[in-house]
Design a protein around this motif. Structure first.
Motif, PDB file in Angstrom:
ATOM      1  N   TRP A 186      68.922  83.188  15.091  1.00 38.19           N
ATOM      2  CA  TRP A 186      67.508  83.003  15.431  1.00 38.19           C
ATOM      3  C   TRP A 186      67.240  81.789  16.311  1.00 38.19           C
ATOM      4  O   TRP A 186      66.324  81.818  17.145  1.00 38.19           O
ATOM      5  CB  TRP A 186      66.662  82.930  14.159  1.00 38.19           C
ATOM      6  N   LEU A 187      68.012  80.709  16.167  1.00 37.23           N
ATOM      7  CA  LEU A 187      67.797  79.556  17.040  1.00 37.23           C
ATOM      8  C   LEU A 187      68.188  79.864  18.479  1.00 37.23           C
ATOM      9  O   LEU A 187      67.562  79.378  19.422  1.00 37.23           O
ATOM     10  CB  LEU A 187      68.583  78.339  16.531  1.00 37.23           C
ATOM     11  N   SER A 188      69.216  80.656  18.637  1.00 37.12           N
ATOM     12  CA  SER A 188      69.593  81.093  19.980  1.00 37.12           C
ATOM     13  C   SER A 188      68.460  81.879  20.620  1.00 37.12           C
ATOM     14  O   SER A 188      68.127  81.695  21.797  1.00 37.12           O
ATOM     15  CB  SER A 188      70.871  81.937  19.913  1.00 37.12           C
ATOM     16  N   GLU A 189      67.865  82.754  19.839  1.00 41.15           N
ATOM     17  CA  GLU A 189      66.751  83.548  20.344  1.00 41.15           C
ATOM     18  C   GLU A 189      65.517  82.688  20.613  1.00 41.15           C
ATOM     19  O   GLU A 189      64.682  83.044  21.458  1.00 41.15           O
ATOM     20  CB  GLU A 189      66.419  84.644  19.334  1.00 41.15           C
ATOM     21  N   GLY A 191      65.622  79.817  21.977  1.00 41.67           N
ATOM     22  CA  GLY A 191      65.863  79.018  23.173  1.00 41.67           C
ATOM     23  C   GLY A 191      66.492  77.665  22.920  1.00 41.67           C
ATOM     24  O   GLY A 191      66.543  76.820  23.807  1.00 41.67           O
ATOM     25  N   PHE A 192      67.003  77.444  21.721  1.00 39.11           N
ATOM     26  CA  PHE A 192      67.656  76.170  21.403  1.00 39.11           C
ATOM     27  C   PHE A 192      69.004  76.082  22.099  1.00 39.11           C
ATOM     28  O   PHE A 192      69.802  77.010  22.058  1.00 39.11           O
ATOM     29  CB  PHE A 192      67.840  76.055  19.893  1.00 39.11           C
ATOM     30  N   LEU A 193      69.271  74.937  22.750  1.00 40.61           N
ATOM     31  CA  LEU A 193      70.509  74.735  23.496  1.00 40.61           C
ATOM     32  C   LEU A 193      71.231  73.495  22.993  1.00 40.61           C
ATOM     33  O   LEU A 193      70.632  72.423  22.871  1.00 40.61           O
ATOM     34  CB  LEU A 193      70.221  74.588  24.997  1.00 40.61           C
ATOM     35  N   ASP A 194      72.500  73.640  22.710  1.00 40.49           N
ATOM     36  CA  ASP A 194      73.331  72.519  22.257  1.00 40.49           C
ATOM     37  C   ASP A 194      74.758  72.807  22.707  1.00 40.49           C
ATOM     38  O   ASP A 194      75.513  73.491  22.019  1.00 40.49           O
ATOM     39  CB  ASP A 194      73.248  72.372  20.738  1.00 40.49           C
ATOM     40  N   PHE A 195      75.133  72.282  23.850  1.00 37.14           N
ATOM     41  CA  PHE A 195      76.378  72.638  24.517  1.00 37.14           C
ATOM     42  C   PHE A 195      77.598  72.454  23.626  1.00 37.14           C
ATOM     43  O   PHE A 195      78.405  73.363  23.461  1.00 37.14           O
ATOM     44  CB  PHE A 195      76.526  71.793  25.785  1.00 37.14           C
ATOM     45  N   ALA A 196      77.764  71.260  23.040  1.00 34.20           N
ATOM     46  CA  ALA A 196      78.968  70.979  22.252  1.00 34.20           C
ATOM     47  C   ALA A 196      78.680  70.447  20.860  1.00 34.20           C
ATOM     48  O   ALA A 196      79.613  70.147  20.123  1.00 34.20           O
ATOM     49  CB  ALA A 196      79.866  69.989  23.007  1.00 34.20           C
ATOM     50  N   GLY A 197      77.398  70.304  20.476  1.00 32.42           N
ATOM     51  CA  GLY A 197      77.137  70.038  19.071  1.00 32.42           C
ATOM     52  C   GLY A 197      76.499  68.724  18.678  1.00 32.42           C
ATOM     53  O   GLY A 197      76.771  68.220  17.596  1.00 32.42           O
ATOM     54  N   SER A 198      75.615  68.143  19.491  1.00 35.23           N
ATOM     55  CA  SER A 198      74.907  66.941  19.051  1.00 35.23           C
ATOM     56  C   SER A 198      74.149  67.191  17.754  1.00 35.23           C
ATOM     57  O   SER A 198      74.111  66.341  16.860  1.00 35.23           O
ATOM     58  CB  SER A 198      73.927  66.460  20.134  1.00 35.23           C
ATOM     59  N   THR A 199      73.558  68.378  17.643  1.00 31.40           N
ATOM     60  CA  THR A 199      72.865  68.761  16.417  1.00 31.40           C
ATOM     61  C   THR A 199      73.749  69.617  15.530  1.00 31.40           C
ATOM     62  O   THR A 199      73.898  69.352  14.328  1.00 31.40           O
ATOM     63  CB  THR A 199      71.562  69.522  16.742  1.00 31.40           C
ATOM     64  N   ILE A 200      74.374  70.649  16.114  1.00 33.20           N
ATOM     65  CA  ILE A 200      75.100  71.638  15.334  1.00 33.20           C
ATOM     66  C   ILE A 200      76.281  71.029  14.581  1.00 33.20           C
ATOM     67  O   ILE A 200      76.631  71.474  13.487  1.00 33.20           O
ATOM     68  CB  ILE A 200      75.566  72.790  16.246  1.00 33.20           C
ATOM     69  N   VAL A 201      76.883  69.981  15.137  1.00 33.71           N
ATOM     70  CA  VAL A 201      78.008  69.308  14.472  1.00 33.71           C
ATOM     71  C   VAL A 201      77.590  67.937  13.938  1.00 33.71           C
ATOM     72  O   VAL A 201      77.655  67.665  12.739  1.00 33.71           O
ATOM     73  CB  VAL A 201      79.209  69.161  15.421  1.00 33.71           C
ATOM     74  N   HIS A 202      77.130  67.075  14.836  1.00 34.95           N
ATOM     75  CA  HIS A 202      76.930  65.674  14.470  1.00 34.95           C
ATOM     76  C   HIS A 202      75.718  65.457  13.570  1.00 34.95           C
ATOM     77  O   HIS A 202      75.794  64.744  12.562  1.00 34.95           O
ATOM     78  CB  HIS A 202      76.856  64.822  15.734  1.00 34.95           C
ATOM     79  N   LEU A 385      63.200  70.989  19.666  1.00 36.04           N
ATOM     80  CA  LEU A 385      62.657  70.473  18.412  1.00 36.04           C
ATOM     81  C   LEU A 385      62.761  71.502  17.295  1.00 36.04           C
ATOM     82  O   LEU A 385      62.986  71.146  16.129  1.00 36.04           O
ATOM     83  CB  LEU A 385      61.191  70.057  18.608  1.00 36.04           C
ATOM     84  N   THR A 386      62.647  72.782  17.643  1.00 41.85           N
ATOM     85  CA  THR A 386      62.819  73.831  16.637  1.00 41.85           C
ATOM     86  C   THR A 386      64.221  73.768  16.047  1.00 41.85           C
ATOM     87  O   THR A 386      64.406  73.878  14.824  1.00 41.85           O
ATOM     88  CB  THR A 386      62.571  75.214  17.256  1.00 41.85           C
ATOM     89  N   GLY A 387      65.220  73.587  16.909  1.00 39.26           N
ATOM     90  CA  GLY A 387      66.593  73.480  16.424  1.00 39.26           C
ATOM     91  C   GLY A 387      66.813  72.253  15.567  1.00 39.26           C
ATOM     92  O   GLY A 387      67.450  72.322  14.505  1.00 39.26           O
ATOM     93  N   ILE A 388      66.304  71.119  16.013  1.00 42.31           N
ATOM     94  CA  ILE A 388      66.465  69.866  15.263  1.00 42.31           C
ATOM     95  C   ILE A 388      65.846  69.979  13.877  1.00 42.31           C
ATOM     96  O   ILE A 388      66.464  69.652  12.857  1.00 42.31           O
ATOM     97  CB  ILE A 388      65.845  68.689  16.041  1.00 42.31           C
ATOM     98  N   VAL A 389      64.604  70.448  13.828  1.00 43.76           N
ATOM     99  CA  VAL A 389      63.879  70.532  12.554  1.00 43.76           C
ATOM    100  C   VAL A 389      64.481  71.617  11.656  1.00 43.76           C
ATOM    101  O   VAL A 389      64.631  71.419  10.443  1.00 43.76           O
ATOM    102  CB  VAL A 389      62.382  70.808  12.804  1.00 43.76           C
ATOM    103  N   GLY A 390      64.835  72.763  12.241  1.00 40.00           N
ATOM    104  CA  GLY A 390      65.410  73.841  11.452  1.00 40.00           C
ATOM    105  C   GLY A 390      66.697  73.428  10.755  1.00 40.00           C
ATOM    106  O   GLY A 390      66.885  73.670   9.557  1.00 40.00           O
ATOM    107  N   VAL A 391      67.581  72.786  11.501  1.00 38.80           N
ATOM    108  CA  VAL A 391      68.843  72.323  10.931  1.00 38.80           C
ATOM    109  C   VAL A 391      68.591  71.220   9.909  1.00 38.80           C
ATOM    110  O   VAL A 391      69.227  71.182   8.844  1.00 38.80           O
ATOM    111  CB  VAL A 391      69.797  71.843  12.045  1.00 38.80           C
TER     112      VAL A 391
END
Length: 443
Positions: A186-189, A191-202, A385-391
């Motif tokens: 759903w985050l991909s849909e 429009g959330f972008l995170d090339f190598a993982g500032s949010t998704i990993v770190h 911001l949707t990605g940051i808050v969702g995670v």
């Protein structure tokens, strides 16, 4: 769209490589050749990221007190191994297999083609890389998130509950939130972008660490009843500096490998650009930390410089390809500055972060994720911001529940006596520096 499928299949089928010494001379690369180079990129860059496990181990061993060094090394060796097993048992498929919004299908990973190459050899390969190389590259990212938690909670958490938390983090929590973006959820849909993982990993590791630090509490004696802050300096700054340089080097694999292809000249140019921007951001983080600590404290703080480098690296990770060199310096420099201000702020809030990991990986990770909008035209502030808050919401709630369950069942903290003695002797039964231990007979 899946992280490992972000490059065009058409580009893989008709890759262009520069030959000779003129720009106009070019030829199509065969599917098999592209397959080889793409697989090599996953394997080589994955090995660089794996080397970051050593960097985290050395950094943490240098920034804890002598009496807790062996425990930090134990945790880092263990968490990397646990991550590798859990990502095979359940994590990879949970993150990438048939994701439909929120997570995939749990179960052990296996390649459809056991040799990963039959299609490439016959000229009709659809994936463009060896499946096992992709699994390996994705796996080493998981261990990074767990290492962040290890550093923050150092010196006052028991080994067993930490390792159980690591099992759940690497096998379930990280893959679920990763499926939302890199897995095509759903985050991909959104429009959330995170090339190598500032949010998704770190930031994932940062939120888990922050939640754990609040629930666990500070080390005994760190904060006085009168609001004073008692410094507890690390035991080995040369080791911490070595760990930082190892992490810096490993980051070229972290960001460069996230191009996810090396089968064309365009891919190689992109990887080179990513290397350059990554290095510039880290260097800017150091220089800004150097200047700010000199101004604020009248002395240069080496630990701030080390974390300034890491802050710059985390910040550029969300988008290391699109920025210009100058913008990369700005992004990394701000990442380093945020670390310098966040470390004392957490102390004022009485949140004990032994190695500064929350400031580096969470604070700089949030900044880097927002900064994507300055260079990538496809990014929007709303999507980021949707990605940051969702995670954040997911990690805070799930981590808090898990920490409280572990606290109830096992207890998180050692006894006051064991904490004063040091976890090396209390839980490991050995010391990293026995010559300097109590009761030593070495002269």
């Amino acid at each position: 769209m899946k992280k490992f499928m972000s490059f065009s299949l058409l580009a893989l089928a008709a890759s262009v490589a520069t030959v000779g010494f003129t720009k106009s001379a070019s030829a199509e690369v065969s599917i098999e050749t592209a397959f080889i180079f793409n697989t090599f990129s996953f394997a080589f860059h994955g090995a660089l990221v794996m080397w970051m496990a050593a960097g985290f181990a050395m950094l943490e061993a240098g920034l804890v007190r002598t009496k807790n060094t062996t425990m930090q090394l134990t945790k880092n060796v263990s968490l990397y191994s646990i991550a590798g097993l859990m990502y095979w048992v359940i994590g990879y498929n949970l993150m990438y297999a048939d994701v439909s919004g929120f997570f995939g299908v749990p179960g052990p990973w296996s390649a459809a083609d056991p040799f990963d190459a039959e299609g490439a050899f016959t000229g009709d390969d659809a994936a463009g890389y060896g499946a096992a190389s992709d699994w390996f590259f994705q796996m080493v990212f998981v261990a990074t998130a767990a290492s962040i938690v290890s550093g923050t909670l150092a010196e006052r958490i028991k080994l067993l509950p930490f390792l159980i938390f690591t099992v759940v983090l690497t096998g379930i929590l990280y893959p679920i939130q990763g499926s939302w973006s890199w897995g095509g959820g759903w985050l991909s849909e959104a429009g959330f972008l995170d090339f190598a993982g500032s949010t998704i990993v770190h930031s994932v590791g940062g939120w888990a660490a922050l939640t754990g630090a609040i629930i666990l509490g500070a080390r005994k004696g760190k904060y006085g009843a009168d609001g004073s802050i008692n410094p507890m300096p690390g035991s080995n700054l040369p080791l911490a500096a070595l760990g930082t340089f190892i992490l810096w080097m490993g980051w070229f694999g972290f960001n460069g490998g996230s191009q996810l292809a090396m089968g064309s000249a365009a891919d190689v140019v992109a990887i080179a650009t990513i290397y350059m921007n990554t290095n510039l951001a880290a260097a800017a983080g150091v220089v800004i930390a150097l200047i700010l600590t000199g101004i604020m404290y009248k002395k240069v703080d080496l630990t701030m410089l080390l974390n300034g480098a890491l802050g710059g690296l985390v910040a550029i990770t969300a988008e290391p390809l699109a920025p210009s060199p100058f913008l990369s310096i700005i992004i990394g420099g701000i990442g380093g500055a945020l670390v310098v201000f966040a470390v004392p702020l957490l102390d004022k809030l009485k949140i004990d972060d032994v190695v500064g990991a929350i400031s580096v990986h969470l604070v700089a990770g949030i900044w880097g994720t927002i900064a994507v909008v300055f260079s990538n035209g496809d990014a929007t502030i709303g999507g980021q911001l949707t990605g940051i808050v969702g995670v954040a919401v997911f990690m805070i709630i799930t981590s808090a529940i898990l920490w409280f369950i572990l606290k109830l069942i096992f207890g998180l903290r050692p006894s006051e006596e064991d904490e004063a003695l040091g976890l090396d002797r209390a839980e490991n039964g050995m010391e990293a520096y026995p010559e300097f231990g109590r009761g030593s007979q070495t002269f």
